[in-house]
Design an enzyme around this catalytic site. Structure first.
Site, PDB file in Angstrom:
ATOM      1  N   ASP A 405       0.451  -1.484   0.168  1.00 30.33           N
ATOM      2  CA  ASP A 405      -0.163  -0.086  -0.030  1.00 30.33           C
ATOM      3  C   ASP A 405       1.088   1.416   0.180  1.00 30.33           C
ATOM      4  OD1 ASP A 405      -2.591   1.589  -0.259  1.00 30.33           O
ATOM      5  OD2 ASP A 405      -1.599   1.988   2.516  1.00 30.33           O
ATOM      6  N   LYS A 761     -16.914  18.839  -0.493  1.00 26.70           N
ATOM      7  CA  LYS A 761     -15.568  18.275  -0.439  1.00 26.70           C
ATOM      8  C   LYS A 761     -15.152  17.275  -1.520  1.00 26.70           C
ATOM      9  CE  LYS A 761     -13.695  17.193   3.725  1.00 26.70           C
ATOM     10  NZ  LYS A 761     -12.576  17.327   4.488  1.00 26.70           N
ATOM     11  N   THR A 886      -2.395   0.952  -4.841  1.00 31.66           N
ATOM     12  CA  THR A 886      -3.196   2.202  -4.165  1.00 31.66           C
ATOM     13  C   THR A 886      -4.659   2.697  -4.342  1.00 31.66           C
ATOM     14  OG1 THR A 886      -2.798   4.571  -3.021  1.00 31.66           O
ATOM     15  CG2 THR A 886      -1.306   3.699  -5.102  1.00 31.66           C
ATOM     16  N   GLY A 887      -5.254   2.725  -3.682  1.00 25.36           N
ATOM     17  CA  GLY A 887      -6.843   3.594  -4.498  1.00 25.36           C
ATOM     18  C   GLY A 887      -6.475   5.761  -4.721  1.00 25.36           C
ATOM     19  N   ARG A1000      -5.683   3.763  -9.122  1.00 26.19           N
ATOM     20  CA  ARG A1000      -7.488   3.682  -8.454  1.00 26.19           C
ATOM     21  C   ARG A1000      -7.458   1.934  -7.778  1.00 26.19           C
ATOM     22  NH1 ARG A1000      -8.911   8.772  -6.873  1.00 26.19           N
ATOM     23  NH2 ARG A1000      -8.318  10.302  -8.174  1.00 26.19           N
TER      24      ARG A1000
END
Length: 1431
Positions: A405, A761, A886-887, A1000
């Site tokens: 990650d 946001k 990773t996102g 993503r």
């Protein structure tokens, strides 16, 4: 009928759960209570009871094949026809093995039982109708439908639906540290309709029915509704559920009804405990055991056939062939079969029975040294490594792929505010960047400066914050004191075992996160924003020049309001601030301040304060608000003050007189709505407790500009403005952040204008699509301005992403009363729905969050952890491929990859972004063709090795070597790969890549990718992460490592190992991983050798005893040989041996490849050891046989020298395998040999009639008096070990293995060793990696190369446009619709109009089919090459 009723109830339970109050059925029979079918609250994590322990444990142990095999051998021993030895003796070894394992299991289960007993015996308050009050009950007696009263700091006993809170706003605060390790507070709300209770909740008046979902393990998901007696329904969700194991905070009393109990609670359903994994060595060992079984069966078959042939040579039955009672003799075939079984019993120890126990003990020793390694201890977190899976330590030395990650794993997860853009204007915050580059603490000796910092310089309404800040002073006005604040919470209740003992510190509150140095340009704009707010309160028409000021004010109000941050104080960090107390104003005279200036000689600071103030005001006037005034003066004075800086690096919260500011209407005047606070040095410092570090960073940034979050309740949020006045916003609705929407919204009523405003946001690629369409504007000037703002903001976002910053967009929307009322009605219906509740809530959120007005964006830096670049470089040298999953958005991930050396500046980077399967297929084909032209085909077998081998075919390019390849893909591309069955092409491309970056990605996609590599490439995989979203990835890998970071402990609880820093991975793998694998692999091979060598002695003897199944060694000696004489040296060898020193392993990471290639234990080494064992057994048997051939010694006198020689040979073989010699090694080897003689002498002296008629009495004593015995014992081991010694000598002299070279280097003196290591590394890496000599832990701006952004021409066809949009550069996907109108972006797509196909190149594009002779492969280039296949 009863079974049918149970089935119906089970089907009903499968769909939903219905809960009613138990008080209604308290005096009824138990069978009348509808809650009776639900499980109780007693938990049982132990596996056994007193009665079930023995049968259940034996059954579990027999699942291990070796144990089952030995139990079968024991059973064969008790068959009378096959009884070769005393059957009772054969039971001893397997009983010892089973008993040791059973004792270990019983001890572990006893610990679980005691822990369960403590938990079940805890007490809580349960309402009793009979007593008309709450009574003490144990947790185990709690039932579904009971009413529980909980007090502050009490642990929740079950999953409870919150019905009452002593908080006036109906909020209960939880600390979930026991559940997920997070120290920040979570809010839980009373079910709607119960929050307005003025008096204590009365459980007897509760007649509602609760309908909710069945028990599940989703911690953050819960839905249901409450049906009232009038048939109306009220919906609720996870915001009203108190989870078992959490702790009540900031709430004096909370009451709820129990929904789930015991093992049906969400905490227990998530508590899977350590998982059992089989290591690669164990899997290979099981295969080799089957090979040993094959050898055993071959020996037994030879013995059976030989027995039949030998008996066939007799014309008459020999005298030892005894007939049965009827005088019949056994047929030869049946006799051979019985001899086959007898030989199995005789040669049973060919399978090493003690190997499994020895492996367990060795792993315990390895884990002990892991735990006690100070290099793997982190002082900041006070955590050392945790080994949760004890059976896979050796796999740490064979890792081929690491899946990591990014956030919190490679980075600190300490979010630092760096930059922002507001209405298209970018504020770079250069001063803040300089401060972060060299963070220094304030000199503690500067007491006078500290005293000065305690003072607060107020600003009048027409001044703004600039008057408060000194520019160019000798010491900056910043807060960089202690990173941790002293914690003092509520007094702990220690009675009744219900309350916790310790309390963790506040999360996300280090100085580096709290301190923000404001931007000078933005400070002046904030003053205009304050003036704009003042014009609103006075009812005046805002000036046109204040239009931007209104957006700045809204921007900072959004940062302050649109979050879930809790406000507390440092003195009471768990005491929520709702209304700060009233205190007197600070009485500081002007003369004292002037004396302080004079004494500190802060002339430059004084000048800076004077220069920022208006020209018609002197310093005395600017400080006039600090002079004590009367009460009437305080009420009439319009000037206000901001909070002052505190001595401990925080900020003081200003306080105000108790005016009724909450009741001021929308049309109230400024004096009625804004209450001027009085300064107070004694005011407590505010602490912000956020659920995520991003929120904390934004709130701290807003505070730096004097927009201070003062208090928060579910209904209201109070913000202190730059003037020092306070605005209280009514919170009408909050839409929490979720990973699907990727945004958060808060609906508030503005206290000055009365407008209903939505502040939102979220991720830029989401917010940008929700903005109001500029084309709908009637005014062309407004339309142009909106397009310009969006284009500029998008360009700033791309700049932030290239700098590796995390970006968030801020937007707002003004709602009419009618629109909000209609939307709120839809929202209530969605919340009350049980079916499709999540979909309906998502739909209502989408209806609200659209047509937004862009305010600006923020860039937050997630700082790299210390040592990450060095660790990644070392792991890559070790032959490990590192993939980052990773996102985050693509640009952010790519630039962090460059910063941490995951990607190099000279790499060719492929970026694939497509949703179309055909497009993805063609792109992969083009990429593979391109890479194969540069690098040539891979060697066969590279697939199994797990890392890219050097190509045997030279690349077609001439000159410099081809650059390394990197790959960047996103989650949509992975979906296209899986749906289009393109996994093989994708994996083939990745094997050419030095690094793969996946952006993503969802948690499910992470685990899918790990499984793909693990199963298709058959590679050893390791996953490392720190958050709950990494759990599936951690569990899918061969080894899962959790980082105990700021995102909780869910990753740690699901992992096999837990570390506190990513840099610890370097030593964990390169040193401990190598040692664990090398030790255990060589120990396993040695065990197989030892047992085969010893058993072969018995097999050779069968050729001289008529294959009768007899032995020349006493049976007790056979048992003692494995259990005592040769058991301890392998254990010491497996725990303490070091083939290479730690310093050399860290300096030469490529030595790790020996474990990846399984050099110590593979098929070749196994069969070489088998051949060596057979040779040594032949020597150990036939030299004594030839020596005593014509003598008249008895069988045990012949067997004793063989036994002694074999023991000496096996122990000396062990000594030759040892690479490290210590006193322990010498004592163990010598002690084992001496123990053999001591036991043999004692046994032979005592055992007179142990095994009549062939008794071993006085055999050893007689041998020790025979010189021939000594000659044989010295000569035979030398002959037996000569081939191995010769082989090791040749290997050490002429071997070119890196391990052997490293062992030679270890023997050199320190100075020569360092020179040899430097020479080795220079040969391995002739070219220095750019930037390696100056590692950095903070993300700088990428090296400028060329701009890779491009706009889409409007003359493209829809198909061409869609194809182009599938192949965008990082970050272009989220912004492609907004850059078309950017007047600053150039049109670089002229080549596409001619239909040319562009292929990837490091720095530019070239036409398909052409050969570019100027391919820039030079390693000297410092350009970061972002490449993309584009059609």
């Amino acid at each position: 009928m009863r079974k049918e009723g149970k089935k119906r109830r089970k089907r009903k339970e499968d769909k939903k759960r219905v809960v009613v109050s138990n008080l209604l059925f308290e005096r009824w029979a138990h069978k009348e209570n509808p809650n009776r079918h639900y499980r109780g609250n007693q938990i049982k994590t132990s596996k056994y009871t007193v009665l079930s322990f023995i049968p259940k444990n034996i059954f579990e142990q027999l699942h291990r094949f070796a144990n089952f095999y030995f139990v079968g051998i024991v059973v064969l021993n008790f068959i009378p026809v096959l009884n070769a030895f005393q059957p009772e003796v054969s039971v001893i070894p397997i009983c010892i093995i089973l008993a040791v394992t059973a004792i270990k299991d019983a001890w572990e289960d006893l610990r679980r039982y005691k822990s369960d007993k403590v938990i079940n015996s805890r007490e809580c308050l349960v309402y009793s109708r009979k007593e008309q009050s709450y009574v003490q009950k144990c947790w185990k007696d709690v039932r579904v439908g009971d009413f529980i009263q909980m007090q502050c700091n009490e642990i929740i006993p079950a999953d409870i639906l919150l019905l009452f809170s002593s908080d006036p706003s109906g909020v209960c605060h939880l600390e979930t540290a026991n559940l997920d390790g997070e120290t920040n507070l979570k809010q839980r709300r009373v079910v709607k309709g119960f929050s307005q209770q003025e008096v204590q909740f009365q459980p007897e008046h509760f007649h509602n029915t609760i309908v909710c979902e069945k028990p599940n393990n989703h911690l953050n998901k819960f839905k249901g509704y409450m049906e009232h007696p009038d048939q109306t329904r009220t919906g609720f969700g996870s915001e009203s559920l108190l989870l078992r194991g959490c702790t009540i905070r900031n709430t004096e009393v909370a009451v709820g009804i129990v929904i789930y109990t015991g093992h049906e609670t969400k905490a227990m359903l998530n508590n899977s405990g350590p998982r059992y994994k089989r290591s690669q060595i164990e899997r290979r060992m099981n295969r080799d055991i089957f090979s040993c079984i094959g050898i055993l069966f071959l020996m037994c078959l030879i013995g059976a056939v030989g027995h039949g042939l030998w008996n066939g040579t007799f014309t008459e039955h020999p005298p030892f062939d005894v007939p049965d009672a009827k005088g019949n003799y056994l047929p030869l075939a049946l006799g051979g079969f019985y001899m086959f079984l007898t030989m199995i019993i005789l040669l049973q120890i060919l399978i090493p029975i003690s190997l499994y126990v020895s492996i367990e003990l060795v792993k315990l020793g390895q884990v002990f040294f892991l735990h006690n390694d100070l290099d793997l201890y982190d002082e900041e977190t006070d955590l050392s490594i945790q080994c949760r899976a004890l059976n896979i330590t050796e796999d740490l030395g064979q890792i081929q792929y690491i899946f990591s990650d990014k956030t919190g794993t490679l980075t600190e997860n300490k979010m630092v505010f760096r930059r922002c853009t507001i209405m298209g204007h970018e504020y770079s915050h250069q001063e803040n960047a300089k401060r972060l580059e060299t963070p220094k603490e304030l000199d503690s000796d500067s007491e006078e400066w500290t005293q000065y910092r305690c003072l607060s310089f107020p600003a009048r309404r027409d001044q703004g914050p600039a008057a408060m800040r000194g520019q160019g002073g000798s010491q900056p006005l910043r807060r960089s004191q202690s990173a941790r604040v002293p914690i003092q919470g509520h007094s702990r209740q220690r009675s009744m075992g219900r309350c916790e003992i310790s309390q963790p510190s506040v999360a996300f509150s280090s100085s580096i996160e709290k301190d923000v140095t404001p931007d000078k340009n933005l400070l002046s704009k904030v003053r205009d924003g304050a003036l704009w707010l003042e014009t609103l309160s006075d009812g005046r028409t805002p000036k046109p020049s204040l239009a931007t000021a209104s957006s700045i004010a809204d921007f900072f109000l959004a940062l302050t309001i649109c979050n879930s941050v809790m406000v507390s104080t440092t003195t009471e960090p768990r005491q929520r601030v709702t209304m700060p107390p009233s205190t007197k104003a600070l009485g500081t005279s002007l003369e004292k301040i002037q004396q302080l200036f004079h004494r500190l000689k802060l002339s430059s600071l004084s000048q800076s304060f004077s220069s920022t103030a208006p020209s018609d005001m002197d310093l005395g006037e600017s400080l006039g608000a600090n002079i004590p005034t009367t009460d009437s003066e305080e009420r009439d004075d319009g000037s206000v003050c901001s909070g002052g800086y505190s001595t401990d690096g925080g900020y003081k919260s200003s306080t105000w007189e108790q005016g009724d500011i909450l009741e001021a209407g929308p049309g109230a005047s400024l004096e009625e709505v804004l209450q001027a606070p009085a300064l107070s040095l004694a005011g407590p410092e505010l602490c912000y407790e956020a659920e995520s570090p991003d929120e904390a960073a934004l709130v701290h940034a807003a505070h730096a500009y004097s927009f201070t979050l003062v208090s928060r309740t579910p209904e209201q949020v109070t913000v202190r403005l730059p003037q020092g006045t306070c605005l209280t916003f009514d919170v009408l609705c909050t839409l929490e952040f979720d990973s699907v929407r990727k945004r958060m919204s808060v609906v508030v009523r503005h206290p000055l204008t009365g407008e209903i405003i939505v502040y939102t946001k979220g991720a830029d690629c989401v917010i940008m699509d929700l903005l109001e369409d500029p084309g709908c504007m009637t005014d062309s000037d407004v339309e142009k301005k909106m397009r310009k703002i969006r284009a500029r903001t998008q360009r700033h976002l791309d700049l932030y992403a290239r700098d590796g910053l995390r970006t968030l967009c801020i937007a707002k929307k003004v709602l009419s009363e009618e629109d909000f009322r209609r939307w709120a009605s839809f929202r209530r219906e969605a919340e009350a729905s049980l079916n499709n509740r999540d979909e309906l809530l998502m739909e209502t959120a989408q209806h609200l969050e659209n047509q937004l007005t862009l305010l600006g964006a923020t860039g937050i830096e997630d700082r790299l952890q210390e040592g990450v670049p060095d660790t990644i470089a070392a792991l890559r040298e070790a032959g490990i491929q590192l993939w980052v999953l990773t996102g985050d958005k693509q640009e952010t991930a790519v630039n962090i990859a460059y910063a941490c050396r995951l990607l190099d500046q000279t790499d060719t980077v492929y970026s694939i972004n497509t949703e179309n399967q055909e497009t993805c297929d063609s792109i992969l084909n083009l990429a593979l063709e391109e890479v194969k032209q540069c690098h040539g085909p891979l060697k066969p077998g590279g697939k199994l090795s797990g890392f890219r081998l050097p190509s045997a075919t030279p690349p077609p390019t001439s000159g410099a070597a081809a650059p390394d390849v990197g790959l960047v893909i996103d989650g949509k591309t992975l979906n296209a790969i899986f749906q289009g069955k393109l996994e093989e092409k994708f994996l083939e491309l990745t094997r050419y890549c030095r690094s793969v970056l996946c952006c993503r990605f969802t948690p499910l996609q992470k685990s899918m990718l790990v499984k793909l590599v693990r199963d298709r490439l058959r590679a050893m995989t390791l996953s490392i992460g720190d958050g709950a979203n990494d759990v599936s990835m951690i569990q899918a890998a061969d080894i899962g490592i959790g980082i105990s970071g700021q995102e909780g402990m869910q990753a740690v609880m699901s992992s096999d190992f837990a570390i506190s820093r990513f840099r610890h991975l370097k030593k964990l793998l390169l040193v401990h991983g190598h040692w664990c694998y090398s030790r255990l692999a060589r120990m396993v091979v040695y065990y197989f050798y030892k047992n085969v060598c010893y058993v072969s002695l018995l097999f050779w003897y069968q050729f001289f005893c008529g294959f009768s199944g007899s032995t020349m060694i006493d049976y007790w000696q056979l048992i003692f040989f494995n259990l005592f004489f040769t058991s301890l040296p392998p254990l010491v060898f497996g725990v303490l041996d070091k083939d290479i020193s730690m310093e050399t392993l860290l300096a030469l990471p490529e030595l790790y490849k020996s474990g990846q290639n399984s050099e110590c234990y593979n098929l070749l080494t196994f069969w070489i050891s088998m051949a060596d064992a057979f040779y040594q057994s032949l020597v150990c048997f036939f030299i004594p046989y030839l020596t005593y051939k014509d003598s008249d010694i008895d069988v045990f006198t012949f067997g004793t020298p063989i036994n002694t020689i074999s023991l000496a040979t096996i122990l000396l073989h062990q000594a030759m395998e040892m690479k490290t010699w210590t006193i322990i090694h010498g004592l163990v080897l010598a002690g084992s040999f001496l123990m053999y003689f001591a036991v043999s002498l004692a046994y032979n002296a005592i055992c007179v009639t142990c095994n009549s008629p062939t008794n071993p009495y006085w055999v050893m004593e007689g041998q020790l008096s025979d010189p021939t015995f000594y000659l044989v014992c010295f000569l035979t081991p030398a002959v037996a070990l000569l081939p191995r010694y010769f082989f090791l000598t040749l290997q050490g002299t002429y071997g070119k293995s890196p391990i052997l070279r490293a062992q030679k280097i270890d023997r050199l003196p320190v100075d020569k060793r360092e020179l040899e290591i430097q020479s080795w590394r220079s040969r391995q890496r002739p070219a220095t990696i750019p930037g390696e000599a100056h590692p950095t832990n903070h993300l700088g701006s990428p090296t400028s190369g060329q701009s890779f952004r491009s706009s889409t021409p409007k003359n493209l066809s829809p198909a061409e446009r869609r194809y182009k949009e599938d192949w965008v550069l990082p970050g272009e996907r989220c912004s492609r619709d907004h850059t078309r109108d950017d007047p600053y972006s150039g049109d670089s797509w002229a080549k596409f109009s001619s239909g040319e196909h562009l292929l990837l190149e490091p720095s530019r594009t070239m036409a398909s089919g052409q050969t570019n002779s100027n391919w820039p492969f030079s390693r000297g280039s410092h350009r970061r090459s972002q490449s993309s296949l584009t059609i």
